[in-house]
Design an enzyme around this catalytic site. Sequence first.
Site: not given
Lengths: 471, 343
Positions: A325-327
């Site tokens: 989700w973060h990257g």
Amino acid sequence: MLFNSLSFIVFLLIVLALYYAPILTWVSKKRMLLLSSYIFYGLWNPPLVILLWISTIVDWVAGKKLAIEENKQKRKLWLLLSMIVNLGFLGFFKYGNFLLENFTALLNTIGVEFQARPMDIILPMGISFYTFQTMSYTIDMYQKRTERARTFLDFALYVTFFPQLVAGPIVRAQDLISQFYEEKKATINQFLWGVFLLTIGLFQKVVLADTLLSNTADDVYGAGKVLHSLDAWTGTLAFSGQIFFDFAGYSTCAIGIALMLGIILPDNFRYPYASIGFSDLWRRWHISLSTWLRDYLYIPLGGNKHGIIRMYVALMVTMLLGGLWHGAAWTFVVWGALHGIYLVVERLLRSKIHIKINAFNGILLAFLTYTLVNFTWVFFRAREFSTAKNMIASMLFINDGGEKIVPSFDIIKVFVLITLLFICHWIMRNTSMKDVSLKPPAWILGVVWGIMLFLIAISQGSGEQFIYFQF
Amino acid sequence: MNLKQSVLIGLLITVTALIAWEIYWRNQGFTATLDDNEALWAVQRAKVEKLSKEDVVLVGSSRIHFDIQLDQWEKKMGNKPIQLAAGGCSPLPVFHDIVNNSNFNGTILVGVTPGLFFSTTFPKAQPWAWPQARVDYFHNRTYAQQLNHLFSLPLQNSFAFISEVEGVDGINLKELLKKIHVNNRVIDPMPPFHTFEEIRLDRNVRMLKRMETDTAFANTVKKVWKFFMSGEGPPPDKVATMNFFLTDLEKFKARGGKVILLRCPSDGYLRDFENTVTPRATFWDELVQKANVPAYHFEDYSQLQNLTIPEWSHLTANDADIFTNEFLDILIKDQVLLTSNSN
């Protein structure tokens, strides 16, 4: 638009003037807030406001149908529509290039010559935040955990409310939409407390993250060399501070700005670097995301209700996806995996060893937790695995004679600041900023306030983007 | 808790401290000036889109930036050129951008500082990366960034302490902290590099008077040039840079655009170094011959020589006026450019 920019100050003053001018009805004020939110987002890239509109309309329609539809199949289909649209946006805009790169690499590995043209996709700012927020509404509607939004205006404002639009906190429908039903007006104390929170948030971002820490982290992680252990630790500690001040700074600004409008947003951070263990960490770091992942991913995957193995699998899957989700990069997946492993190991240990936490062992365990967190930050910050590998080796004193690139003053600056951060989190871990700020006389708070404003003004900054905007 | 009292005290402290801070820096010789940043550059680059065939755009490095004075140009030619040159930059990325990403078909005056023009086409090398960053900023700038720039101008013009200057003359908190040294764990071999110019909204640059009157100050800049020349930098990449430029040049000519090459004056140790590393015969003369466009080397015109170059590389403000006038007279005489009256 960034909170730490002149255009935002002007924007906010205009919004506040209109909001508190006795010329608008509550509905008109909400319309004004909605329009302002679209301007806030559109000043970055106007066409991408269309994505917000699509998400809003699809989830409004899906929510409306879910409120009245009793047929299970049809209910599932409405939920599916919402998920496909939101996750489809996320998949295309955020993971399109990543998927293509990996597909190309896979074909090349099995001997198929294939070179894909890069898709050159723009990542819409904050897409991960608003898609998760709006999806939570339809999922809650599907599970009948929340009521349907009364009007389209209330729902559109919930999806787009500018203080938390691009980097959270990710707010649940029942916590925010209902606040739009009755006219909201901050009391003088609420308003001033909101201004104080905005000042603290900007101080964290502009002074602590961008001025005092970012250069050291950037120099170390951009060096492209095998570094001396002290330099590797300094860079990683600097990044651990930078990302906290950057993200917590944003959340504090968002909460403060909303409070100036009389709207209450939930806390997103509770002094996470004083966490004792990783379960505690995820109750204190990016709380709105971790509770989202818990409620909409971990529990549906089985949670802790279906045996230990299933619980560990659910935990790992949740953390891997949380990393992604973060990257869109494998380094983020490894970051999530490490957190997953830490959580699993902690639960295993907790079932075998029982420690009564006191002040002495508590701070040692918090220090151990923080130290282990720093190893995960290496994968979060490094752009390539080779950099991460060199950094980890240096931090574990495996690399002999690495290069020294960080000046002594910067080492002192980072270690002093991070030590103060850790001590501050430890002292504050069971209290809140408001409680602490209310104790001393008003003039002390005034002096602190003045010093922060002065330091923000002389730091200036060239409007550095918040790190979490890219997620 | 009396928050009203706190906010009043806070504001009082902030305003008092900022006034003291401003007075302190003004007493140290700092003045309110604009920053030559990407936003200021992008405003000028945006104007290229609206230019006519009679207009002129200047690209290159700091020499053409210092040496061509826009007011003198306007006085003589009737219109002001767009200044897109910037210190330490190769002209090639900006020239490439104008040729490939605009419809401009007027005149581009290319400043040829040999050490930068022929330096490299490697995207990560500083002479390329710096101008490319400006080009990228222009193409990617958001409306919010444009507004920020607009709102920042009155502040930059009013307060000395508002400054993005980096290095020894930097006075924002980050730059001030960088100047604190505890010991020599890491040594920065570069001598301190002072700012010696001031820039206007139209990006016209003039050398500070101090450079003419304070020899010690001029010597600090000479030391920096010597440092760059003594470094073991990569050799010039003549073939790649020339080919890159000539490809764009042909494209520009094909749509009716005109290019003028200009080699601005240099002096002393720096000129000797340039003559050794990038000899005129094999660099400038070959470029002129292959480009087949009007080209002007200061050595070929007595009126462009014997001007004051305090730190070997850039003209004093008054001599930049003279240089601009003399250079324009040559262009008019050669009928390379026409004044707006003669159009």
